[in-house]
Write an enzyme that holds these catalytic residues in place. Sequence first.
Site, PDB file in Angstrom:
ATOM      1  N   ASP A  15       1.159  -1.284  -0.092  1.00  0.00           N
ATOM      2  CA  ASP A  15       0.222  -0.366  -0.003  1.00  0.00           C
ATOM      3  C   ASP A  15       0.982   1.008  -0.178  1.00  0.00           C
ATOM      4  O   ASP A  15       0.753   1.945   0.516  1.00  0.00           O
ATOM      5  CB  ASP A  15      -0.606  -0.180   1.042  1.00  0.00           C
ATOM      6  CG  ASP A  15      -1.636  -1.128   1.808  1.00  0.00           C
ATOM      7  OD1 ASP A  15      -2.070  -2.154   0.201  1.00  0.00           O
ATOM      8  OD2 ASP A  15      -1.885  -1.522   2.820  1.00  0.00           O
ATOM      9  N   GLU A 188     -11.527   1.318  -3.066  1.00  0.00           N
ATOM     10  CA  GLU A 188     -11.011   1.621  -1.473  1.00  0.00           C
ATOM     11  C   GLU A 188      -9.629   2.199  -2.078  1.00  0.00           C
ATOM     12  O   GLU A 188      -9.210   2.415  -3.220  1.00  0.00           O
ATOM     13  CB  GLU A 188     -10.717  -0.037  -0.663  1.00  0.00           C
ATOM     14  CG  GLU A 188      -9.827  -0.586  -1.830  1.00  0.00           C
ATOM     15  CD  GLU A 188      -9.504  -1.898  -0.879  1.00  0.00           C
ATOM     16  OE1 GLU A 188      -9.654  -2.091   0.339  1.00  0.00           O
ATOM     17  OE2 GLU A 188      -8.793  -3.052  -1.422  1.00  0.00           O
TER      18      GLU A 188
END
Length: 559
Positions: A15, A188
Amino acid sequence: MSLIQNPILRGFNADPSIIRVEDTYYIASSTFEWFPGVRLHESKDLQHWNLLPSPLSTTTLLDMKGNPSSGGIWAPDLSYAEGKFWLVYTDVKVTEGAFKDMTNYLSTATDIRGPWTDPIKLNGVGFDASLFHDDDGRKYIVQQTWDHREYHHPFNGITLTELDIHTLKPMPETARTLYRGTAVALVEGPHIYKLNGYYYLFAAQGGTVFTHQEVVARSKTLDANSFETQPGEVFLTNVDTPDSYIQKQGHGALVSTPKGEWYYASLCARPWNRAGESAYAPRGWSTLGRETSIQKVYWDEEGWPRVEGGHGGKTFVEGPVDTIHTESAEDHSQHDEFDTPMLDLNWNTLRVPFTEKMGTTGDGKLTLIGQGSLANTHDLSLIARRWQAFYFDAQVKVKFNPFTYQQMAGLTNYYNDRHWSFVFITWNEINGSVIEIAENNRGKYTSHLKDKAINIPEDTEYVWFRTKVRKETYTYEYSLDGTRFTEIPVTLDAAILSDDYVLQSYGGFFTGAFVGLAVVDYSGYAAKAEFYHFDYHELGDTLQADDTYSWTASESRFD
Protein backbone atom coordinates in the site's frame (compact mmCIF):
# COMPACT_ATOMS: atom_id res chain seq x y z
CA MET A 1 19.03 6.12 -19.24
CA SER A 2 18.83 3.94 -16.13
CA LEU A 3 16.34 1.11 -15.80
CA ILE A 4 14.45 0.56 -12.56
CA GLN A 5 13.90 -3.10 -11.73
CA ASN A 6 10.63 -4.03 -10.03
CA PRO A 7 9.83 -4.50 -7.29
CA ILE A 8 11.58 -1.47 -5.82
CA LEU A 9 10.78 -2.43 -2.21
CA ARG A 10 11.15 -6.18 -1.74
CA GLY A 11 9.33 -8.21 0.85
CA PHE A 12 6.18 -7.05 2.67
CA ASN A 13 5.98 -3.32 1.81
CA ALA A 14 2.33 -2.89 0.87
CA ASP A 15 0.00 0.00 0.00
CA PRO A 16 2.70 2.55 -0.90
CA SER A 17 2.00 6.25 -0.45
CA ILE A 18 4.69 8.10 -2.40
CA ILE A 19 5.55 11.81 -2.34
CA ARG A 20 8.45 14.03 -3.41
CA VAL A 21 9.89 16.89 -1.37
CA GLU A 22 12.36 18.85 -3.51
CA ASP A 23 14.76 16.17 -4.88
CA THR A 24 13.87 13.39 -2.44
CA TYR A 25 11.13 10.77 -2.70
CA TYR A 26 9.49 9.14 0.30
CA ILE A 27 7.28 6.07 0.55
CA ALA A 28 5.09 5.14 3.51
CA SER A 29 3.69 1.60 3.58
CA SER A 30 1.40 -0.55 5.68
CA THR A 31 2.65 -2.55 8.67
CA PHE A 32 -0.62 -4.07 9.98
CA GLU A 33 -0.04 -5.75 13.38
CA TRP A 34 3.74 -5.33 13.27
CA PHE A 35 5.36 -2.67 15.49
CA PRO A 36 6.58 0.03 15.02
CA GLY A 37 3.82 1.28 12.76
CA VAL A 38 4.25 2.55 9.17
CA ARG A 39 7.40 1.72 7.22
CA LEU A 40 9.24 4.67 5.63
CA HIS A 41 11.80 4.66 2.81
CA GLU A 42 13.62 7.47 0.99
CA SER A 43 15.35 7.75 -2.38
CA LYS A 44 16.54 10.31 -4.90
CA ASP A 45 16.39 8.02 -7.95
CA LEU A 46 13.22 5.90 -7.43
CA GLN A 47 15.38 2.78 -7.75
CA HIS A 48 17.55 2.54 -4.63
CA TRP A 49 15.78 3.01 -1.30
CA ASN A 50 16.92 3.34 2.29
CA LEU A 51 14.88 2.45 5.35
CA LEU A 52 14.06 5.29 7.77
CA PRO A 53 12.87 5.13 11.39
CA SER A 54 9.17 4.33 11.61
CA PRO A 55 7.01 7.26 12.77
CA LEU A 56 4.65 5.31 15.04
CA SER A 57 7.18 4.12 17.59
CA THR A 58 5.33 4.76 20.86
CA THR A 59 2.07 3.53 22.37
CA THR A 60 0.90 7.16 22.45
CA LEU A 61 0.90 7.09 18.66
CA LEU A 62 -0.11 3.46 18.26
CA ASP A 63 -1.53 0.94 20.74
CA MET A 64 -2.33 -2.40 19.07
CA LYS A 65 -2.31 -4.81 22.00
CA GLY A 66 -4.87 -7.51 21.25
CA ASN A 67 -5.35 -6.45 17.63
CA PRO A 68 -6.21 -9.35 15.33
CA SER A 69 -3.65 -10.50 12.80
CA SER A 70 -3.78 -8.29 9.70
CA GLY A 71 -5.51 -5.61 11.77
CA GLY A 72 -3.54 -2.56 12.86
CA ILE A 73 -2.06 -0.14 10.34
CA TRP A 74 -3.83 -0.19 7.00
CA ALA A 75 -2.72 1.98 4.07
CA PRO A 76 -1.07 5.04 5.67
CA ASP A 77 -1.10 8.26 3.67
CA LEU A 78 1.94 10.54 3.56
CA SER A 79 1.71 14.10 2.25
CA TYR A 80 3.73 17.32 2.49
CA ALA A 81 2.28 20.80 2.85
CA GLU A 82 2.99 24.03 4.70
CA GLY A 83 6.55 22.97 5.49
CA LYS A 84 5.73 19.70 7.23
CA PHE A 85 4.91 16.06 6.68
CA TRP A 86 1.36 14.88 7.30
CA LEU A 87 0.63 11.25 8.12
CA VAL A 88 -2.88 9.80 8.16
CA TYR A 89 -3.14 6.23 9.37
CA THR A 90 -5.82 3.70 10.29
CA ASP A 91 -5.74 1.33 13.25
CA VAL A 92 -8.13 -1.55 12.50
CA LYS A 93 -9.44 -3.42 15.55
CA VAL A 94 -11.88 -5.87 13.90
CA THR A 95 -11.15 -7.74 10.66
CA GLU A 96 -13.56 -10.69 10.56
CA GLY A 97 -17.33 -10.60 10.19
CA ALA A 98 -19.69 -7.75 9.39
CA PHE A 99 -17.67 -5.00 11.06
CA LYS A 100 -14.35 -3.25 10.49
CA ASP A 101 -14.03 -1.26 13.71
CA MET A 102 -11.23 1.24 13.13
CA THR A 103 -9.94 4.69 14.02
CA ASN A 104 -8.23 7.10 11.63
CA TYR A 105 -5.55 9.38 13.06
CA LEU A 106 -3.45 12.34 11.90
CA SER A 107 0.10 13.16 12.99
CA THR A 108 2.62 15.68 11.64
CA ALA A 109 6.39 16.29 11.70
CA THR A 110 8.71 18.93 10.33
CA ASP A 111 11.39 16.25 9.83
CA ILE A 112 10.56 12.87 8.26
CA ARG A 113 12.67 11.27 11.01
CA GLY A 114 10.44 12.82 13.65
CA PRO A 115 9.46 13.64 16.26
CA TRP A 116 5.82 13.14 15.27
CA THR A 117 3.04 14.97 17.08
CA ASP A 118 0.54 13.22 19.32
CA PRO A 119 -2.24 11.85 17.12
CA ILE A 120 -5.46 13.68 16.35
CA LYS A 121 -8.41 11.32 16.16
CA LEU A 122 -10.27 11.84 12.88
CA ASN A 123 -13.07 9.30 12.47
CA GLY A 124 -13.94 5.65 11.91
CA VAL A 125 -16.01 5.98 8.73
CA GLY A 126 -13.77 3.69 6.72
CA PHE A 127 -10.18 2.61 6.16
CA ASP A 128 -7.53 3.69 3.63
CA ALA A 129 -7.94 7.34 4.58
CA SER A 130 -5.82 9.97 2.82
CA LEU A 131 -5.44 13.72 3.17
CA PHE A 132 -6.05 16.09 0.27
CA HIS A 133 -4.64 19.63 0.52
CA ASP A 134 -6.58 21.77 -1.97
CA ASP A 135 -4.98 24.85 -3.50
CA ASP A 136 -7.57 27.12 -1.84
CA GLY A 137 -6.27 26.15 1.61
CA ARG A 138 -9.00 23.65 2.42
CA LYS A 139 -8.17 20.16 3.63
CA TYR A 140 -10.18 16.98 3.22
CA ILE A 141 -10.07 13.41 4.40
CA VAL A 142 -10.98 11.01 1.61
CA GLN A 143 -11.60 7.37 2.47
CA GLN A 144 -13.21 4.05 1.72
CA THR A 145 -16.58 3.85 3.49
CA TRP A 146 -17.62 0.74 5.42
CA ASP A 147 -21.22 -0.48 5.60
CA HIS A 148 -21.87 -3.36 8.03
CA ARG A 149 -25.47 -3.97 6.94
CA GLU A 150 -25.75 -7.43 5.42
CA TYR A 151 -28.25 -6.22 2.79
CA HIS A 152 -25.79 -3.58 1.49
CA HIS A 153 -22.38 -3.97 -0.14
CA PRO A 154 -19.78 -3.37 2.61
CA PHE A 155 -17.63 -1.15 0.34
CA ASN A 156 -19.97 1.83 0.16
CA GLY A 157 -18.00 4.18 -2.10
CA ILE A 158 -15.41 6.90 -1.50
CA THR A 159 -16.38 9.57 1.04
CA LEU A 160 -14.90 13.08 1.20
CA THR A 161 -15.10 15.09 4.45
CA GLU A 162 -13.71 18.57 4.98
CA LEU A 163 -11.44 19.25 7.96
CA ASP A 164 -11.61 22.33 10.15
CA ILE A 165 -8.26 23.95 9.30
CA HIS A 166 -7.81 25.18 12.88
CA THR A 167 -8.60 22.00 14.82
CA LEU A 168 -7.93 19.55 11.95
CA LYS A 169 -11.08 17.71 13.03
CA PRO A 170 -13.51 16.45 10.39
CA MET A 171 -16.76 18.33 9.87
CA PRO A 172 -19.22 15.43 9.35
CA GLU A 173 -21.89 17.72 7.95
CA THR A 174 -19.66 18.22 4.87
CA ALA A 175 -19.33 14.48 4.13
CA ARG A 176 -20.42 13.27 0.69
CA THR A 177 -19.86 10.27 -1.55
CA LEU A 178 -17.63 11.19 -4.49
CA TYR A 179 -17.43 7.90 -6.32
CA ARG A 180 -18.80 4.37 -6.09
CA GLY A 181 -16.35 2.63 -8.40
CA THR A 182 -17.29 0.31 -11.24
CA ALA A 183 -18.88 -3.15 -11.44
CA VAL A 184 -15.53 -4.59 -10.33
CA ALA A 185 -16.53 -3.38 -6.81
CA LEU A 186 -14.54 -3.23 -3.56
CA VAL A 187 -13.45 0.36 -4.21
CA GLU A 188 -10.83 1.52 -1.67
CA GLY A 189 -7.41 3.17 -1.33
CA PRO A 190 -8.37 6.65 -2.62
CA HIS A 191 -5.98 9.51 -3.38
CA ILE A 192 -6.96 12.86 -4.93
CA TYR A 193 -4.68 15.05 -7.09
CA LYS A 194 -5.58 18.40 -8.64
CA LEU A 195 -4.05 18.80 -12.10
CA ASN A 196 -4.93 21.01 -15.09
CA GLY A 197 -8.28 22.06 -13.70
CA TYR A 198 -9.41 18.55 -12.77
CA TYR A 199 -9.61 16.64 -9.53
CA TYR A 200 -8.24 13.16 -10.29
CA LEU A 201 -9.29 10.34 -8.00
CA PHE A 202 -7.10 7.24 -8.00
CA ALA A 203 -8.70 4.26 -6.25
CA ALA A 204 -8.18 0.52 -5.98
CA GLN A 205 -10.79 -2.12 -6.78
CA GLY A 206 -11.17 -5.88 -7.01
CA GLY A 207 -9.74 -6.83 -3.62
CA THR A 208 -6.08 -7.33 -2.75
CA VAL A 209 -5.79 -10.55 -4.74
CA PHE A 210 -5.04 -11.46 -8.36
CA THR A 211 -8.13 -9.52 -9.54
CA HIS A 212 -6.75 -6.31 -8.00
CA GLN A 213 -6.68 -3.12 -10.08
CA GLU A 214 -6.35 0.65 -9.93
CA VAL A 215 -9.04 2.81 -11.52
CA VAL A 216 -8.96 6.57 -12.20
CA ALA A 217 -11.88 9.00 -12.22
CA ARG A 218 -11.99 12.80 -12.51
CA SER A 219 -14.24 15.78 -11.96
CA LYS A 220 -14.11 19.58 -12.21
CA THR A 221 -15.57 19.77 -8.70
CA LEU A 222 -15.64 17.89 -5.42
CA ASP A 223 -19.41 17.54 -5.56
CA ALA A 224 -21.14 14.29 -4.65
CA ASN A 225 -21.14 11.61 -7.35
CA SER A 226 -19.49 13.97 -9.84
CA PHE A 227 -16.55 11.77 -10.82
CA GLU A 228 -16.36 10.16 -14.26
CA THR A 229 -14.40 6.91 -14.73
CA GLN A 230 -11.48 6.86 -17.15
CA PRO A 231 -12.69 5.43 -20.50
CA GLY A 232 -11.03 2.51 -22.20
CA GLU A 233 -8.68 0.12 -20.45
CA VAL A 234 -8.25 0.24 -16.70
CA PHE A 235 -5.25 2.22 -15.44
CA LEU A 236 -3.31 -0.66 -13.84
CA THR A 237 -4.02 -4.36 -13.32
CA ASN A 238 -2.55 -7.82 -13.81
CA VAL A 239 -5.85 -9.68 -13.80
CA ASP A 240 -5.42 -10.43 -17.53
CA THR A 241 -1.61 -10.72 -17.56
CA PRO A 242 -1.03 -14.01 -15.70
CA ASP A 243 2.36 -14.56 -17.37
CA SER A 244 3.80 -11.32 -16.00
CA TYR A 245 6.57 -11.54 -13.40
CA ILE A 246 4.76 -8.84 -11.37
CA GLN A 247 1.19 -9.53 -10.21
CA LYS A 248 -1.58 -7.90 -8.11
CA GLN A 249 -0.65 -4.28 -9.03
CA GLY A 250 -3.19 -1.64 -8.11
CA HIS A 251 -3.43 0.31 -4.83
CA GLY A 252 -0.83 3.06 -4.75
CA ALA A 253 -0.06 6.73 -5.36
CA LEU A 254 1.13 9.15 -8.05
CA VAL A 255 4.27 11.29 -7.99
CA SER A 256 6.00 13.73 -10.35
CA THR A 257 9.72 14.31 -10.80
CA PRO A 258 11.41 17.74 -10.71
CA LYS A 259 11.53 17.64 -14.55
CA GLY A 260 7.82 16.88 -14.83
CA GLU A 261 7.84 13.14 -15.48
CA TRP A 262 5.23 10.99 -13.75
CA TYR A 263 5.42 7.69 -11.91
CA TYR A 264 2.96 5.53 -10.03
CA ALA A 265 4.02 3.39 -7.04
CA SER A 266 1.82 0.36 -6.43
CA LEU A 267 1.55 -2.71 -4.27
CA CYS A 268 2.44 -5.89 -6.16
CA ALA A 269 3.36 -9.53 -5.60
CA ARG A 270 5.62 -12.16 -7.12
CA PRO A 271 3.85 -15.50 -6.83
CA TRP A 272 5.46 -18.87 -7.45
CA ASN A 273 3.91 -22.29 -8.02
CA ARG A 274 4.59 -25.70 -6.57
CA ALA A 275 5.86 -28.35 -8.96
CA GLY A 276 3.01 -29.69 -11.07
CA GLU A 277 0.60 -26.85 -10.22
CA SER A 278 -1.14 -24.84 -12.89
CA ALA A 279 0.39 -21.38 -13.04
CA TYR A 280 -3.05 -19.89 -13.67
CA ALA A 281 -5.23 -21.59 -11.04
CA PRO A 282 -3.91 -21.19 -8.46
CA ARG A 283 -1.94 -18.29 -9.84
CA GLY A 284 0.59 -18.83 -7.09
CA TRP A 285 1.84 -18.25 -3.57
CA SER A 286 3.25 -14.85 -2.57
CA THR A 287 5.47 -15.67 0.39
CA LEU A 288 7.23 -12.30 0.26
CA GLY A 289 3.85 -10.64 0.75
CA ARG A 290 2.75 -7.57 -1.11
CA GLU A 291 5.76 -5.58 -2.27
CA THR A 292 6.10 -2.18 -3.98
CA SER A 293 6.50 -1.67 -7.73
CA ILE A 294 6.76 1.50 -9.77
CA GLN A 295 5.49 2.26 -13.28
CA LYS A 296 6.10 5.23 -15.56
CA VAL A 297 3.00 7.23 -16.46
CA TYR A 298 2.14 9.45 -19.42
CA TRP A 299 -0.94 11.59 -20.10
CA ASP A 300 -2.98 10.96 -23.23
CA GLU A 301 -4.54 13.60 -25.47
CA GLU A 302 -7.72 13.63 -23.38
CA GLY A 303 -5.78 14.31 -20.19
CA TRP A 304 -6.04 10.80 -18.74
CA PRO A 305 -3.07 9.00 -17.13
CA ARG A 306 -1.81 5.83 -18.81
CA VAL A 307 0.85 3.31 -17.76
CA GLU A 308 3.73 3.03 -20.23
CA GLY A 309 3.72 -0.42 -21.77
CA GLY A 310 0.05 -1.03 -21.07
CA HIS A 311 -2.05 -1.60 -17.99
CA GLY A 312 -0.06 -4.68 -16.94
CA GLY A 313 3.05 -2.61 -16.33
CA LYS A 314 6.68 -3.63 -16.75
CA THR A 315 9.35 -5.40 -14.74
CA PHE A 316 11.99 -2.97 -16.02
CA VAL A 317 10.96 0.69 -16.10
CA GLU A 318 12.74 3.69 -17.58
CA GLY A 319 14.12 5.88 -14.79
CA PRO A 320 13.77 9.67 -14.51
CA VAL A 321 15.94 11.89 -16.70
CA ASP A 322 16.89 13.95 -13.64
CA THR A 323 17.82 11.00 -11.45
CA ILE A 324 20.28 11.49 -8.60
CA HIS A 325 21.97 8.18 -7.74
CA THR A 326 21.17 6.94 -4.25
CA GLU A 327 23.54 4.68 -2.35
CA SER A 328 21.82 1.66 -0.87
CA ALA A 329 22.68 -1.94 -0.08
CA GLU A 330 22.70 -4.45 -2.93
CA ASP A 331 20.51 -6.78 -0.89
CA HIS A 332 18.93 -6.81 2.57
CA SER A 333 21.33 -9.19 4.32
CA GLN A 334 21.67 -8.39 8.00
CA HIS A 335 24.19 -9.32 10.67
CA ASP A 336 23.35 -8.34 14.22
CA GLU A 337 25.71 -8.67 17.18
CA PHE A 338 23.14 -7.06 19.52
CA ASP A 339 25.77 -4.63 20.76
CA THR A 340 23.51 -1.59 21.27
CA PRO A 341 20.49 -1.01 23.55
CA MET A 342 18.27 -0.34 20.53
CA LEU A 343 17.02 -2.90 18.04
CA ASP A 344 18.13 -2.58 14.41
CA LEU A 345 15.52 -0.92 12.14
CA ASN A 346 14.92 -4.24 10.38
CA TRP A 347 13.50 -5.84 13.53
CA ASN A 348 9.81 -5.74 14.34
CA THR A 349 7.69 -6.87 17.25
CA LEU A 350 4.03 -7.79 17.29
CA ARG A 351 1.47 -5.15 18.34
CA VAL A 352 3.55 -3.57 21.12
CA PRO A 353 7.03 -2.03 21.31
CA PHE A 354 10.13 -3.85 22.51
CA THR A 355 10.37 -3.08 26.24
CA GLU A 356 11.97 -4.61 29.34
CA LYS A 357 8.84 -6.74 29.76
CA MET A 358 9.87 -8.52 26.56
CA GLY A 359 13.64 -8.38 27.04
CA THR A 360 16.80 -6.35 26.55
CA THR A 361 19.54 -6.00 23.96
CA GLY A 362 23.13 -4.80 24.19
CA ASP A 363 26.65 -5.93 25.12
CA GLY A 364 26.62 -8.62 22.48
CA LYS A 365 23.40 -10.44 23.26
CA LEU A 366 19.64 -10.30 23.02
CA THR A 367 17.77 -11.54 26.09
CA LEU A 368 14.13 -12.45 25.67
CA ILE A 369 11.78 -13.24 28.55
CA GLY A 370 9.25 -15.97 27.92
CA GLN A 371 5.60 -14.96 27.76
CA GLY A 372 2.73 -16.38 25.71
CA SER A 373 2.82 -18.83 22.82
CA LEU A 374 3.29 -17.86 19.18
CA ALA A 375 -0.52 -18.02 18.94
CA ASN A 376 -0.84 -15.19 21.51
CA THR A 377 -2.09 -11.78 20.34
CA HIS A 378 -1.45 -10.00 23.65
CA ASP A 379 1.82 -10.98 25.34
CA LEU A 380 4.52 -12.45 23.13
CA SER A 381 8.33 -12.24 23.21
CA LEU A 382 9.30 -12.28 19.55
CA ILE A 383 11.41 -10.08 17.30
CA ALA A 384 11.30 -10.74 13.57
CA ARG A 385 12.36 -9.37 10.21
CA ARG A 386 10.81 -9.69 6.75
CA TRP A 387 11.64 -12.34 4.20
CA GLN A 388 13.00 -10.14 1.40
CA ALA A 389 14.38 -12.78 -0.96
CA PHE A 390 13.10 -16.14 -2.13
CA TYR A 391 16.37 -17.80 -1.11
CA PHE A 392 18.16 -17.03 2.13
CA ASP A 393 19.79 -18.55 5.21
CA ALA A 394 19.21 -17.25 8.74
CA GLN A 395 21.19 -18.37 11.77
CA VAL A 396 21.44 -17.64 15.51
CA LYS A 397 23.20 -18.91 18.64
CA VAL A 398 20.91 -19.66 21.62
CA LYS A 399 21.40 -20.27 25.34
CA PHE A 400 18.33 -21.65 27.15
CA ASN A 401 17.71 -24.00 30.07
CA PRO A 402 14.04 -25.06 30.19
CA PHE A 403 12.58 -27.22 32.95
CA THR A 404 9.12 -27.82 31.42
CA TYR A 405 7.70 -28.51 27.98
CA GLN A 406 5.80 -25.22 28.40
CA GLN A 407 9.09 -23.36 27.81
CA MET A 408 10.54 -22.96 24.31
CA ALA A 409 13.21 -20.77 22.69
CA GLY A 410 14.54 -20.67 19.16
CA LEU A 411 14.14 -19.59 15.55
CA THR A 412 10.78 -19.11 13.84
CA ASN A 413 9.42 -18.56 10.35
CA TYR A 414 6.19 -16.71 11.00
CA TYR A 415 3.21 -15.35 9.07
CA ASN A 416 0.60 -14.79 11.78
CA ASP A 417 -0.73 -16.35 14.99
CA ARG A 418 -2.30 -19.25 13.04
CA HIS A 419 0.50 -19.89 10.51
CA TRP A 420 4.11 -20.39 11.61
CA SER A 421 6.83 -22.92 12.31
CA PHE A 422 9.41 -23.00 15.10
CA VAL A 423 12.67 -24.85 15.78
CA PHE A 424 13.34 -24.60 19.50
CA ILE A 425 14.96 -25.85 22.65
CA THR A 426 12.43 -27.30 25.08
CA TRP A 427 12.17 -30.05 27.72
CA ASN A 428 10.54 -33.43 27.88
CA GLU A 429 10.14 -36.11 30.50
CA ILE A 430 12.48 -38.59 28.79
CA ASN A 431 15.61 -36.65 27.83
CA GLY A 432 15.38 -33.29 29.58
CA SER A 433 16.50 -30.56 27.16
CA VAL A 434 15.68 -31.41 23.55
CA ILE A 435 15.27 -29.83 20.12
CA GLU A 436 11.82 -29.94 18.49
CA ILE A 437 10.26 -28.55 15.31
CA ALA A 438 6.60 -27.57 15.41
CA GLU A 439 4.23 -26.01 12.90
CA ASN A 440 0.94 -24.17 13.23
CA ASN A 441 -1.14 -24.53 10.06
CA ARG A 442 -4.58 -22.90 10.08
CA GLY A 443 -4.39 -23.01 13.84
CA LYS A 444 -3.62 -26.75 14.04
CA TYR A 445 -0.41 -27.42 15.97
CA THR A 446 1.85 -30.31 14.94
CA SER A 447 5.05 -31.52 16.64
CA HIS A 448 7.20 -32.95 13.88
CA LEU A 449 9.75 -34.87 15.96
CA LYS A 450 7.67 -36.04 18.95
CA ASP A 451 9.46 -39.03 20.58
CA LYS A 452 12.35 -38.47 18.15
CA ALA A 453 13.10 -35.02 19.60
CA ILE A 454 16.86 -34.43 19.45
CA ASN A 455 18.61 -34.89 22.79
CA ILE A 456 20.86 -32.03 23.93
CA PRO A 457 23.81 -33.37 25.99
CA GLU A 458 23.89 -32.15 29.59
CA ASP A 459 27.20 -30.29 29.21
CA THR A 460 25.92 -28.26 26.22
CA GLU A 461 25.79 -24.51 26.88
CA TYR A 462 24.73 -23.24 23.45
CA VAL A 463 22.74 -24.47 20.47
CA TRP A 464 22.94 -22.91 17.03
CA PHE A 465 19.88 -22.90 14.78
CA ARG A 466 19.77 -22.24 11.05
CA THR A 467 16.89 -22.07 8.58
CA LYS A 468 17.36 -22.48 4.83
CA VAL A 469 14.54 -20.96 2.79
CA ARG A 470 14.47 -22.22 -0.78
CA LYS A 471 11.44 -20.50 -2.29
CA GLU A 472 8.90 -23.37 -2.35
CA THR A 473 10.20 -25.12 0.78
CA TYR A 474 12.36 -24.51 3.81
CA THR A 475 14.24 -26.56 6.40
CA TYR A 476 15.89 -26.21 9.80
CA GLU A 477 19.35 -27.24 11.00
CA TYR A 478 21.08 -27.33 14.38
CA SER A 479 24.65 -27.37 15.66
CA LEU A 480 26.21 -27.95 19.06
CA ASP A 481 29.52 -26.27 18.20
CA GLY A 482 28.56 -23.53 15.70
CA THR A 483 30.55 -25.20 12.91
CA ARG A 484 29.04 -28.57 12.02
CA PHE A 485 25.32 -28.27 11.24
CA THR A 486 22.92 -31.18 10.99
CA GLU A 487 19.78 -30.86 8.88
CA ILE A 488 16.64 -31.94 10.69
CA PRO A 489 14.71 -34.21 8.27
CA VAL A 490 11.58 -32.09 8.09
CA THR A 491 10.82 -30.15 4.88
CA LEU A 492 8.12 -27.51 5.24
CA ASP A 493 5.86 -26.00 2.59
CA ALA A 494 6.60 -22.26 2.30
CA ALA A 495 3.21 -21.59 0.69
CA ILE A 496 1.61 -21.89 4.14
CA LEU A 497 3.32 -18.58 5.00
CA SER A 498 1.66 -16.65 2.15
CA ASP A 499 -1.29 -14.26 1.87
CA ASP A 500 -2.80 -16.52 -0.75
CA TYR A 501 -2.81 -19.62 1.46
CA VAL A 502 -4.20 -17.80 4.49
CA LEU A 503 -6.98 -16.28 2.35
CA GLN A 504 -8.31 -19.77 1.67
CA SER A 505 -9.41 -20.19 5.30
CA TYR A 506 -10.16 -16.71 6.64
CA GLY A 507 -10.04 -13.01 5.82
CA GLY A 508 -6.73 -11.73 7.22
CA PHE A 509 -4.16 -12.05 4.45
CA PHE A 510 -2.23 -8.81 4.16
CA THR A 511 1.33 -9.21 5.44
CA GLY A 512 4.11 -11.64 4.48
CA ALA A 513 6.57 -14.14 5.93
CA PHE A 514 9.04 -13.15 8.66
CA VAL A 515 12.01 -14.92 10.23
CA GLY A 516 12.55 -14.26 13.91
CA LEU A 517 13.68 -15.11 17.41
CA ALA A 518 11.20 -16.10 20.08
CA VAL A 519 10.87 -17.33 23.65
CA VAL A 520 7.70 -18.93 25.00
CA ASP A 521 6.95 -19.64 28.63
CA TYR A 522 3.24 -20.05 29.08
CA SER A 523 3.88 -21.70 32.46
CA GLY A 524 4.19 -18.13 33.75
CA TYR A 525 7.70 -18.51 35.19
CA ALA A 526 9.29 -16.02 32.75
CA ALA A 527 12.17 -18.23 31.60
CA LYS A 528 14.89 -16.25 29.83
CA ALA A 529 16.86 -17.11 26.71
CA GLU A 530 19.94 -15.42 25.29
CA PHE A 531 20.56 -14.97 21.56
CA TYR A 532 23.90 -14.15 19.90
CA HIS A 533 25.22 -13.44 16.40
CA PHE A 534 22.05 -13.35 14.30
CA ASP A 535 22.72 -13.56 10.57
CA TYR A 536 20.25 -13.19 7.68
CA HIS A 537 22.05 -13.86 4.40
CA GLU A 538 20.22 -13.41 1.12
CA LEU A 539 21.06 -15.70 -1.77
CA GLY A 540 18.77 -13.89 -4.21
CA ASP A 541 15.69 -14.57 -6.31
CA THR A 542 17.03 -17.52 -8.30
CA LEU A 543 19.31 -20.29 -7.05
CA GLN A 544 21.45 -22.59 -9.14
CA ALA A 545 22.37 -26.16 -8.27
CA ASP A 546 25.54 -25.00 -6.49
CA ASP A 547 23.55 -22.55 -4.33
CA THR A 548 25.07 -19.49 -6.00
CA TYR A 549 23.00 -16.43 -6.74
CA SER A 550 21.69 -15.77 -10.25
CA TRP A 551 19.20 -13.22 -11.56
CA THR A 552 17.33 -13.94 -14.79
CA ALA A 553 16.36 -10.63 -16.39
CA SER A 554 13.02 -11.78 -17.70
CA GLU A 555 9.62 -10.19 -18.09
CA SER A 556 7.98 -13.60 -17.64
CA ARG A 557 7.50 -15.37 -14.32
CA PHE A 558 7.86 -18.74 -16.06
CA ASP A 559 11.24 -18.37 -17.79
